[in-house]
Design a protein around this motif. Structure first.
Motif, PDB file in Angstrom:
ATOM      1  N   THR A  48       0.865  -1.179   0.000  1.00 28.11           N
ATOM      2  CA  THR A  48       0.000   0.000   0.000  1.00 28.11           C
ATOM      3  C   THR A  48       0.901   1.228   0.000  1.00 28.11           C
ATOM      4  OG1 THR A  48      -1.661  -1.168   1.296  1.00 28.11           O
ATOM      5  CG2 THR A  48      -1.797   1.234   1.281  1.00 28.11           C
ATOM      6  N   VAL A  49       0.553   2.237  -0.781  1.00 28.13           N
ATOM      7  CA  VAL A  49       1.371   3.451  -0.851  1.00 28.13           C
ATOM      8  C   VAL A  49       0.529   4.644  -0.422  1.00 28.13           C
ATOM      9  CG1 VAL A  49       2.774   4.944  -2.323  1.00 28.13           C
ATOM     10  CG2 VAL A  49       2.720   2.475  -2.756  1.00 28.13           C
ATOM     11  N   ALA A  50       1.100   5.455   0.450  1.00 28.53           N
ATOM     12  CA  ALA A  50       0.437   6.664   0.929  1.00 28.53           C
ATOM     13  C   ALA A  50       1.465   7.792   0.986  1.00 28.53           C
ATOM     14  CB  ALA A  50      -0.161   6.428   2.311  1.00 28.53           C
ATOM     15  N   SER A  51       0.976   9.003   1.128  1.00 28.44           N
ATOM     16  CA  SER A  51       1.881  10.144   1.281  1.00 28.44           C
ATOM     17  C   SER A  51       1.209  11.207   2.132  1.00 28.44           C
ATOM     18  CB  SER A  51       2.272  10.717  -0.085  1.00 28.44           C
ATOM     19  OG  SER A  51       1.126  11.190  -0.748  1.00 28.44           O
ATOM     20  N   SER A  52       2.037  12.050   2.718  1.00 29.68           N
ATOM     21  CA  SER A  52       1.527  13.137   3.539  1.00 29.68           C
ATOM     22  C   SER A  52       2.431  14.347   3.353  1.00 29.68           C
ATOM     23  CB  SER A  52       1.474  12.719   5.016  1.00 29.68           C
ATOM     24  OG  SER A  52       2.748  12.297   5.457  1.00 29.68           O
ATOM     25  N   ASP A  53       1.917  15.504   3.701  1.00 27.58           N
ATOM     26  CA  ASP A  53       2.641  16.759   3.506  1.00 27.58           C
ATOM     27  C   ASP A  53       3.264  17.209   4.822  1.00 27.58           C
ATOM     28  OD1 ASP A  53       3.623  19.173   2.616  1.00 27.58           O
ATOM     29  OD2 ASP A  53       1.797  19.722   1.547  1.00 27.58           O
ATOM     30  N   ALA A  54       4.595  17.204   4.887  1.00 22.32           N
ATOM     31  CA  ALA A  54       5.308  17.638   6.086  1.00 22.32           C
ATOM     32  C   ALA A  54       6.123  18.896   5.809  1.00 22.32           C
ATOM     33  CB  ALA A  54       6.216  16.517   6.591  1.00 22.32           C
ATOM     34  N   ARG A  55       5.805  19.600   4.707  1.00 19.53           N
ATOM     35  CA  ARG A  55       6.534  20.823   4.387  1.00 19.53           C
ATOM     36  C   ARG A  55       6.197  21.901   5.402  1.00 19.53           C
ATOM     37  NH1 ARG A  55       4.642  21.861  -1.594  1.00 19.53           N
ATOM     38  NH2 ARG A  55       2.760  20.936  -0.709  1.00 19.53           N
ATOM     39  N   THR A  56       7.216  22.609   5.846  1.00 16.31           N
ATOM     40  CA  THR A  56       7.005  23.692   6.806  1.00 16.31           C
ATOM     41  C   THR A  56       6.924  25.051   6.114  1.00 16.31           C
ATOM     42  OG1 THR A  56       9.393  23.839   7.185  1.00 16.31           O
ATOM     43  CG2 THR A  56       8.118  22.470   8.705  1.00 16.31           C
ATOM     44  N   GLU A  57       7.319  25.103   4.836  1.00 16.41           N
ATOM     45  CA  GLU A  57       7.191  26.329   4.054  1.00 16.41           C
ATOM     46  C   GLU A  57       6.882  25.977   2.604  1.00 16.41           C
ATOM     47  OE1 GLU A  57      10.876  28.428   4.535  1.00 16.41           O
ATOM     48  OE2 GLU A  57      12.051  26.834   3.667  1.00 16.41           O
ATOM     49  N   ASN A  58       6.389  26.940   1.878  1.00 15.29           N
ATOM     50  CA  ASN A  58       6.041  26.769   0.467  1.00 15.29           C
ATOM     51  C   ASN A  58       5.049  25.631   0.229  1.00 15.29           C
ATOM     52  OD1 ASN A  58       7.778  28.885  -0.412  1.00 15.29           O
ATOM     53  ND2 ASN A  58       9.499  27.495  -0.177  1.00 15.29           N
ATOM     54  N   ARG A  59       4.086  25.496   1.105  1.00 18.55           N
ATOM     55  CA  ARG A  59       3.082  24.440   0.936  1.00 18.55           C
ATOM     56  C   ARG A  59       2.089  24.761  -0.172  1.00 18.55           C
ATOM     57  NH1 ARG A  59       1.385  21.561   6.480  1.00 18.55           N
ATOM     58  NH2 ARG A  59       0.534  20.160   4.941  1.00 18.55           N
ATOM     59  N   ALA A  60       1.894  26.027  -0.458  1.00 20.33           N
ATOM     60  CA  ALA A  60       0.887  26.424  -1.441  1.00 20.33           C
ATOM     61  C   ALA A  60       1.452  26.572  -2.850  1.00 20.33           C
ATOM     62  CB  ALA A  60       0.237  27.739  -1.011  1.00 20.33           C
ATOM     63  N   ARG A  61       2.761  26.391  -3.013  1.00 19.69           N
ATOM     64  CA  ARG A  61       3.357  26.560  -4.331  1.00 19.69           C
ATOM     65  C   ARG A  61       4.579  25.675  -4.499  1.00 19.69           C
ATOM     66  NH1 ARG A  61       6.273  32.464  -3.992  1.00 19.69           N
ATOM     67  NH2 ARG A  61       7.537  32.009  -2.172  1.00 19.69           N
ATOM     68  N   ILE A  62       4.986  25.497  -5.754  1.00 18.10           N
ATOM     69  CA  ILE A  62       6.163  24.667  -6.051  1.00 18.10           C
ATOM     70  C   ILE A  62       7.317  25.516  -6.581  1.00 18.10           C
ATOM     71  CG2 ILE A  62       4.842  22.553  -6.426  1.00 18.10           C
ATOM     72  CD1 ILE A  62       5.155  23.086  -9.484  1.00 18.10           C
ATOM     73  N   GLY A  63       7.117  26.815  -6.640  1.00 14.67           N
ATOM     74  CA  GLY A  63       8.154  27.725  -7.110  1.00 14.67           C
ATOM     75  C   GLY A  63       7.559  29.097  -7.344  1.00 14.67           C
ATOM     76  N   ALA A  64       8.394  29.989  -7.873  1.00 14.92           N
ATOM     77  CA  ALA A  64       7.942  31.336  -8.217  1.00 14.92           C
ATOM     78  C   ALA A  64       8.678  31.788  -9.468  1.00 14.92           C
ATOM     79  CB  ALA A  64       8.202  32.306  -7.067  1.00 14.92           C
ATOM     80  N   GLN A  65       7.964  32.496 -10.318  1.00 17.58           N
ATOM     81  CA  GLN A  65       8.592  33.092 -11.480  1.00 17.58           C
ATOM     82  C   GLN A  65       9.479  34.250 -11.009  1.00 17.58           C
ATOM     83  OE1 GLN A  65       5.634  33.536 -14.808  1.00 17.58           O
ATOM     84  NE2 GLN A  65       4.246  32.890 -13.173  1.00 17.58           N
ATOM     85  N   ILE A  66      10.500  34.564 -11.775  1.00 17.41           N
ATOM     86  CA  ILE A  66      11.345  35.711 -11.443  1.00 17.41           C
ATOM     87  C   ILE A  66      11.432  36.619 -12.660  1.00 17.41           C
ATOM     88  CG2 ILE A  66      12.696  34.488  -9.693  1.00 17.41           C
ATOM     89  CD1 ILE A  66      14.975  34.278 -11.777  1.00 17.41           C
ATOM     90  N   ASN A  67      11.791  37.876 -12.399  1.00 13.26           N
ATOM     91  CA  ASN A  67      12.001  38.791 -13.516  1.00 13.26           C
ATOM     92  C   ASN A  67      13.488  38.794 -13.888  1.00 13.26           C
ATOM     93  OD1 ASN A  67      13.336  40.483 -11.675  1.00 13.26           O
ATOM     94  ND2 ASN A  67      11.602  41.881 -11.464  1.00 13.26           N
ATOM     95  N   GLY A  68      13.862  39.646 -14.819  1.00 12.40           N
ATOM     96  CA  GLY A  68      15.244  39.701 -15.303  1.00 12.40           C
ATOM     97  C   GLY A  68      16.255  40.141 -14.264  1.00 12.40           C
ATOM     98  N   TYR A  69      15.787  40.677 -13.142  1.00  8.37           N
ATOM     99  CA  TYR A  69      16.674  41.093 -12.062  1.00  8.37           C
ATOM    100  C   TYR A  69      16.762  40.049 -10.954  1.00  8.37           C
ATOM    101  CZ  TYR A  69      16.139  45.557 -14.402  1.00  8.37           C
ATOM    102  OH  TYR A  69      16.123  46.556 -15.347  1.00  8.37           O
ATOM    103  N   GLY A  70      16.071  38.928 -11.137  1.00  8.73           N
ATOM    104  CA  GLY A  70      16.079  37.868 -10.131  1.00  8.73           C
ATOM    105  C   GLY A  70      15.066  38.068  -9.024  1.00  8.73           C
TER     106      GLY A  70
END
Length: 194
Positions: A48-70
Motif C-alpha cells: 500500500t502506498v500513501a503520502s503526507s505533507d510535512a513541508r514547513t514552508e512553500n506548501r501552497a506553491r512549487i516555485g515562483a517566477q522571477i524577472n530579469g533582475y532575479g
C-alpha cells in the motif's frame, strides 16, 4: 519613425514579459517511470502506498517566477496536490518492478518535506534548481515500522524562461533521482517483504 517603431516593439516586449511573470502559473508535474526490470519475487508482494505533507514552508506553491533582475514574481502551483504526485510516482515505480500495489501488505508512506524549484538569473541563460525531500517509512502488516529513511533528489538545468513548465520539468527530474535512490536501497526492498 523607425526608431519609434523599435521603441514601441521593445516596450511591448517588456510589458508582455512582465505580464507573464506577474500571472500565476498552474502546471502539471509529469513523472516518467524508470525502465527498471522486475524484482525477483515481487509479484507475490502486496504493498500500500500513501503520502503526507510535512513541508514547513512553500506548501501552497512549487516555485515562483522571477524577472530579469532575479526578483520573485508570481507563484507557480501544481495542478494536483504534491502528495498525490509523490504517491503516484512511488506506486508506479513499485508496479514497474512487479509489486502488487493496492490496499494490503506493507505500507509505504512518504512524508514530503521539500518540493520546490528556485530560479536564478545568469548572463545568457538562467538556472532552474529543484529540491525534493522525502521521509519514507515502511510499516509491516502488523503496523510495526520496519524502515525509515530521509531521501533527497536535486536537479539543475539551464533555462531561458523562469516559468511553470521549466519548474515542473526540473522538479520531475529531482523526484526521479530521489526515487532512484529509494528503489536502489536494499533495506527498503527487504522491508517490503517483512
Amino acid at each position: 519613425m523607425k526608431s519609434n517603431l523599435l521603441a514601441g516593439l521593445a516596450l511591448a516586449g517588456l510589458v508582455g514579459l512582465s505580464a507573464c511573470a506577474t500571472s500565476e502559473d498552474i502546471v502539471p508535474v509529469p513523472y516518467a517511470v524508470s525502465t527498471a526490470s522486475a524484482t525477483p519475487g515481487a509479484q507475490n508482494i502486496r504493498v500500500t502506498v500513501a503520502s503526507s505533507d510535512a513541508r514547513t514552508e512553500n506548501r501552497a506553491r512549487i516555485g515562483a517566477q522571477i524577472n530579469g533582475y532575479g526578483m520573485e514574481m508570481a507563484a507557480i502551483r501544481s495542478q494536483i496536490e504534491v502528495t498525490d504526485i509523490v504517491r503516484d510516482a512511488i506506486a508506479a515505480e513499485l508496479r514497474q518492478r512487479g509489486y502488487q500495489v493496492g490496499d494490503a501488505g506493507a505500507r509505504v508512506n512518504a512524508e514530503v518535506t521539500t518540493f520546490y524549484n528556485d530560479f536564478s538569473v545568469g548572463m545568457l541563460a538562467g538556472r532552474s534548481k529543484a529540491d525534493v525531500g522525502l521521509t519514507v517509512t515502511v510499516t509491516n502488516a502488523a503496523g510495526a515500522e520496519v524502515y525509515r529513511r530521509a531521501i533527497a533528489g536535486q536537479a539543475e538545468r539551464t533555462v531561458q524562461l523562469a516559468n511553470g513548465g521549466n519548474a515542473a520539468t526540473t522538479l520531475s527530474q529531482a523526484l526521479s533521482l530521489a526515487l532512484k535512490e529509494l528503489m536502489g536501497d536494499p533495506a527498503f526492498v527487504a522491508a517490503l517483504t517483512r
